[in-house]
Design a protein around this motif. Structure first.
Motif, PDB file in Angstrom:
ATOM      1  N   THR A   3       3.307   7.371  43.525  1.00 56.02           N
ATOM      2  CA  THR A   3       2.578   7.227  44.609  1.00 56.02           C
ATOM      3  C   THR A   3       2.997   7.502  45.653  1.00 56.02           C
ATOM      4  O   THR A   3       4.102   7.116  46.051  1.00 56.02           O
ATOM      5  N   VAL A   4       2.451   8.649  46.693  1.00 52.79           N
ATOM      6  CA  VAL A   4       2.929   8.933  47.806  1.00 52.79           C
ATOM      7  C   VAL A   4       1.904   8.850  48.850  1.00 52.79           C
ATOM      8  O   VAL A   4       0.821   9.217  48.912  1.00 52.79           O
ATOM      9  N   LEU A  23       0.969  20.637  47.576  1.00 55.00           N
ATOM     10  CA  LEU A  23       2.387  20.966  47.617  1.00 55.00           C
ATOM     11  C   LEU A  23       3.056  19.678  47.401  1.00 55.00           C
ATOM     12  O   LEU A  23       4.139  19.758  46.846  1.00 55.00           O
ATOM     13  N   VAL A  24       2.769  18.686  47.882  1.00 52.54           N
ATOM     14  CA  VAL A  24       3.376  17.448  47.756  1.00 52.54           C
ATOM     15  C   VAL A  24       3.361  16.865  46.161  1.00 52.54           C
ATOM     16  O   VAL A  24       4.554  16.660  45.816  1.00 52.54           O
TER      17      VAL A  24
ATOM     18  N   MET F   1       6.849  13.763  63.295  1.00 52.82           N
ATOM     19  CA  MET F   1       6.284  12.417  63.090  1.00 52.82           C
ATOM     20  C   MET F   1       6.176  11.970  61.279  1.00 52.82           C
ATOM     21  O   MET F   1       6.301  11.204  61.057  1.00 52.82           O
ATOM     22  N   PRO F   2       5.550  13.297  60.668  1.00 52.60           N
ATOM     23  CA  PRO F   2       5.095  12.817  59.303  1.00 52.60           C
ATOM     24  C   PRO F   2       6.139  11.799  58.699  1.00 52.60           C
ATOM     25  O   PRO F   2       7.337  12.399  58.616  1.00 52.60           O
ATOM     26  N   THR F   3       5.681  10.813  58.085  1.00 51.91           N
ATOM     27  CA  THR F   3       6.667   9.971  57.466  1.00 51.91           C
ATOM     28  C   THR F   3       6.177   9.781  56.153  1.00 51.91           C
ATOM     29  O   THR F   3       4.810   9.546  55.881  1.00 51.91           O
ATOM     30  N   VAL F   4       6.775   9.892  55.118  1.00 53.42           N
ATOM     31  CA  VAL F   4       6.575  10.031  53.406  1.00 53.42           C
ATOM     32  C   VAL F   4       7.041   8.889  53.046  1.00 53.42           C
ATOM     33  O   VAL F   4       8.110   8.713  52.834  1.00 53.42           O
ATOM     34  N   LYS F   5       6.118   8.140  52.067  1.00 53.15           N
ATOM     35  CA  LYS F   5       6.731   7.082  51.472  1.00 53.15           C
ATOM     36  C   LYS F   5       6.459   7.455  49.819  1.00 53.15           C
ATOM     37  O   LYS F   5       5.195   7.768  49.581  1.00 53.15           O
ATOM     38  N   VAL F   6       7.535   7.399  49.014  1.00 55.71           N
ATOM     39  CA  VAL F   6       7.511   7.853  47.689  1.00 55.71           C
ATOM     40  C   VAL F   6       7.686   6.468  46.849  1.00 55.71           C
ATOM     41  O   VAL F   6       8.740   5.960  46.773  1.00 55.71           O
ATOM     42  N   GLU F   7       6.530   5.965  46.221  1.00 54.24           N
ATOM     43  CA  GLU F   7       6.941   4.679  45.392  1.00 54.24           C
ATOM     44  C   GLU F   7       6.936   5.253  43.816  1.00 54.24           C
ATOM     45  O   GLU F   7       6.115   5.950  43.339  1.00 54.24           O
ATOM     46  N   MET F   8       8.116   4.947  43.149  1.00 56.81           N
ATOM     47  CA  MET F   8       8.286   5.598  41.723  1.00 56.81           C
ATOM     48  C   MET F   8       9.130   4.280  41.060  1.00 56.81           C
ATOM     49  O   MET F   8       9.847   3.523  41.736  1.00 56.81           O
TER      50      MET F   8
END
Lengths: 71, 71, 71, 71, 71, 71
Positions: A3-4, A23-24, F1-8
């Motif tokens: 989940t992103v 794209l992500v 700024m874009p901050t991406v959090k990837v939950e895996m």
């Protein structure tokens, strides 16, 4: 499962949002070798008057007014 | 301490929100044997045009327009 | 879509975690009239030495030692 | 790196938000001995009709109406 | 209500964590004119091998090994 | 700024993590026309015994034991 959550400033166009999630999703599926159908992407928009670096609101740093009482 | 964050699409009625926080609080209190008074629930609403599965915005998958510039 | 994140202190038993996700899922499905199969629950464990109320770590308030360097 | 997220009810003035990010940044920089320029603060506003303690919406506890359909 | 989440790299001492939650609580209470007893602070530790800027893991940028299989 | 959090789920190799942050950064930079140097990615690992769909822990659904007391 992956989940992103993408936190970004508001104001992007619908097409930018479509491209972003596509794209992500491809990037996650390729790097982790998972099925794109299992990848979820959530866009969370924020405002410059709610974001600060070095103790200064980004809206102030950009000389923008800080709206009162609006989300 | 238990803090519960419920992410869901906007559009639910006030009564649904009341039932949600009450039933979720009871579920946490019962399963963890904690005092309901110590359970916090936070509702976080999101929009279909900010949520994607398999690289496609849910609003597109549902044939809805993607509003431009609105939160 | 409803995604539920439950933040709680570590130390619960596997059975408590099973009961938690089952009862919370039922609570969400009932209150929002959604299919339980579409409800996701994520448990996020935290520690008392990483949680504070009124400026005091909960571990200090409970007279517990604060481990150094451990997660 | 330290990133701080402050969840609070909406309705604060622009000046309160400026003071908040400045003072929180100073607090993090002082306690962790880091450069304030590397500290980020994000304000996340929420509403009383989306927040509950003990199974009761805060808006209900305060006798406020729960707006329908508004974010 | 204000709930503060501080995301930072692991490795700080217990005393730094005590100072952090105390000073952040004071900063929030002062700027928002709220009772410190109602302010919650949550520390969330992360690792350099799980954090990237500009597409590069911070551990790589710092020449550190990326542990395999450890949290 | 874009901050991406990837939950895996945990268990990916260091190389998968490197590829993940690089490809996700490129995807965000391309779709939003921003400088990759300003894009942050955070990996958040979780466990199957802390994640549920349809009220059932994923570890149970996969027939895995649920460790007691471990993070």
């Amino acid at each position: 499962m992956p989940t992103v959550k993408v936190e970004m400033f508001s104001g992007r166009t619908p097409q930018q949002k479509r491209d972003l999630v596509r794209l992500v999703t491809d990037a996650v599926a390729e790097s982790l070798s998972v099925d794109p159908a299992g990848v979820r992407v959530q866009i969370v928009e924020t405002e410059r008057h709610h974001s600060a670096v070095g103790g200064v609101l980004r809206s102030d740093a950009a000389g923008e007014a800080v709206p009162f009482g609006t989300p």
